[in-house]
Design a protein around this motif. Sequence first.
Motif, PDB file in Angstrom:
ATOM      1  N   ALA A  19      31.295  79.260 100.308  1.00  0.00           N
ATOM      2  CA  ALA A  19      31.378  77.931  99.677  1.00  0.00           C
ATOM      3  C   ALA A  19      30.378  77.805  98.541  1.00  0.00           C
ATOM      4  N   GLN A  20      29.159  78.346  98.718  1.00  0.00           N
ATOM      5  CA  GLN A  20      28.168  78.296  97.645  1.00  0.00           C
ATOM      6  C   GLN A  20      28.618  79.149  96.462  1.00  0.00           C
ATOM      7  N   SER A  21      29.204  80.308  96.732  1.00  0.00           N
ATOM      8  CA  SER A  21      29.713  81.161  95.660  1.00  0.00           C
ATOM      9  C   SER A  21      30.834  80.458  94.907  1.00  0.00           C
ATOM     10  N   ALA A  22      31.732  79.798  95.646  1.00  0.00           N
ATOM     11  CA  ALA A  22      32.837  79.068  95.028  1.00  0.00           C
ATOM     12  C   ALA A  22      32.315  77.924  94.171  1.00  0.00           C
ATOM     13  N   ALA A  23      31.342  77.193  94.688  1.00  0.00           N
ATOM     14  CA  ALA A  23      30.764  76.084  93.933  1.00  0.00           C
ATOM     15  C   ALA A  23      30.109  76.595  92.655  1.00  0.00           C
ATOM     16  N   GLY A  24      29.418  77.733  92.744  1.00  0.00           N
ATOM     17  CA  GLY A  24      28.794  78.318  91.558  1.00  0.00           C
ATOM     18  C   GLY A  24      29.822  78.732  90.529  1.00  0.00           C
ATOM     19  N   ALA A  25      30.910  79.350  90.968  1.00  0.00           N
ATOM     20  CA  ALA A  25      31.969  79.750  90.041  1.00  0.00           C
ATOM     21  C   ALA A  25      32.613  78.530  89.403  1.00  0.00           C
ATOM     22  N   ALA A  26      32.840  77.488  90.186  1.00  0.00           N
ATOM     23  CA  ALA A  26      33.435  76.276  89.654  1.00  0.00           C
ATOM     24  C   ALA A  26      32.511  75.622  88.626  1.00  0.00           C
ATOM     25  N   SER A  27      31.237  75.606  88.919  1.00  0.00           N
ATOM     26  CA  SER A  27      30.264  75.049  87.985  1.00  0.00           C
ATOM     27  C   SER A  27      30.236  75.839  86.678  1.00  0.00           C
ATOM     28  N   ARG A  28      30.297  77.173  86.791  1.00  0.00           N
ATOM     29  CA  ARG A  28      30.318  78.005  85.583  1.00  0.00           C
ATOM     30  C   ARG A  28      31.587  77.757  84.774  1.00  0.00           C
ATOM     31  N   ALA A  29      32.717  77.504  85.456  1.00  0.00           N
ATOM     32  CA  ALA A  29      33.969  77.208  84.754  1.00  0.00           C
ATOM     33  C   ALA A  29      33.837  75.922  83.956  1.00  0.00           C
ATOM     34  N   GLY A  92      41.803  69.547 107.312  1.00  0.00           N
ATOM     35  CA  GLY A  92      41.119  68.872 108.410  1.00  0.00           C
ATOM     36  C   GLY A  92      39.614  68.827 108.287  1.00  0.00           C
ATOM     37  N   SER A  93      39.059  69.295 107.151  1.00  0.00           N
ATOM     38  CA  SER A  93      37.612  69.240 106.948  1.00  0.00           C
ATOM     39  C   SER A  93      37.313  68.944 105.486  1.00  0.00           C
ATOM     40  N   ALA A  94      36.084  68.536 105.208  1.00  0.00           N
ATOM     41  CA  ALA A  94      35.701  68.183 103.844  1.00  0.00           C
ATOM     42  C   ALA A  94      35.859  69.399 102.931  1.00  0.00           C
ATOM     43  N   ARG A  95      36.373  69.174 101.737  1.00  0.00           N
ATOM     44  CA  ARG A  95      36.592  70.229 100.756  1.00  0.00           C
ATOM     45  C   ARG A  95      36.192  69.725  99.372  1.00  0.00           C
ATOM     46  N   ASP A 120      33.050  67.438  97.921  1.00  0.00           N
ATOM     47  CA  ASP A 120      32.953  66.938  99.299  1.00  0.00           C
ATOM     48  C   ASP A 120      33.916  65.797  99.623  1.00  0.00           C
ATOM     49  N   VAL A 121      35.210  66.048  99.425  1.00  0.00           N
ATOM     50  CA  VAL A 121      36.223  65.037  99.730  1.00  0.00           C
ATOM     51  C   VAL A 121      36.528  65.107 101.228  1.00  0.00           C
ATOM     52  N   PRO A 122      36.363  63.986 101.947  1.00  0.00           N
ATOM     53  CA  PRO A 122      36.631  63.983 103.390  1.00  0.00           C
ATOM     54  C   PRO A 122      38.107  64.292 103.686  1.00  0.00           C
ATOM     55  N   PRO A 123      38.394  64.782 104.892  1.00  0.00           N
ATOM     56  CA  PRO A 123      39.773  65.106 105.246  1.00  0.00           C
ATOM     57  C   PRO A 123      40.684  63.888 105.133  1.00  0.00           C
ATOM     58  N   ARG A 147      44.986  73.697  85.999  1.00  0.00           N
ATOM     59  CA  ARG A 147      44.693  74.424  87.237  1.00  0.00           C
ATOM     60  C   ARG A 147      43.921  73.504  88.157  1.00  0.00           C
ATOM     61  N   ALA A 148      44.062  73.736  89.438  1.00  0.00           N
ATOM     62  CA  ALA A 148      43.287  72.993  90.432  1.00  0.00           C
ATOM     63  C   ALA A 148      43.065  73.919  91.617  1.00  0.00           C
ATOM     64  N   VAL A 149      41.814  74.045  92.024  1.00  0.00           N
ATOM     65  CA  VAL A 149      41.458  74.928  93.129  1.00  0.00           C
ATOM     66  C   VAL A 149      40.670  74.122  94.157  1.00  0.00           C
ATOM     67  N   ARG A 150      41.102  74.235  95.405  1.00  0.00           N
ATOM     68  CA  ARG A 150      40.380  73.597  96.512  1.00  0.00           C
ATOM     69  C   ARG A 150      39.586  74.699  97.217  1.00  0.00           C
ATOM     70  N   TYR A 151      38.339  74.407  97.535  1.00  0.00           N
ATOM     71  CA  TYR A 151      37.520  75.399  98.235  1.00  0.00           C
ATOM     72  C   TYR A 151      36.620  74.737  99.247  1.00  0.00           C
TER      73      TYR A 151
END
Length: 151
Positions: A19-29, A92-95, A120-123, A147-151
């Motif tokens: 999740a931290q890696s995904a957040a970092g990639a999203a931030s770089r995008a 079913g969990s925050a994404r 951090d969108v709740p389920p 594009r839209a990516v959920r992680y």
Amino acid sequence: MAVLTGCSDGDDRPPPTPAQSAAGAASRAASAASSLASEGSEVLASATAEAGRWLEEITEGVDVRDDVTLGKVRTGGDGRATVEVGARNTTGSARSFAVQVDFTDRDGNLLDTVVVMVDDVPPGETGRATARSTHDLAGDVRARTARAVRY
């Protein structure tokens, strides 16, 4: 299957979670799209490509364009176009979400591209953010979810 390796530089911090890696990639995008697109039309294609490459780094991500809605494009007093982004979490969990928004003219020609984060969108709920163009846009400006990516 990807294998990640690394070497120690004396730092005892644990490696980042997916999740931290995904957040970092999203931030770089988001950063790449913003900085390149603001330089002018000749590098707009480069900004789009760079944002796409960073979004592809979100290896744990799922393509969720159908779960993203865009509001009406508005132009502020500063000439920048904005659009509200809604990202619906069907899990079913925050994404979190990384959404690439393309601003276009009436004919579909690309004017600008930005990546916005919806964290951090709740389920079962819809998170909101605002995409803002990197420079002044005039005329009949429209927005589309590139594009839209959920992680």
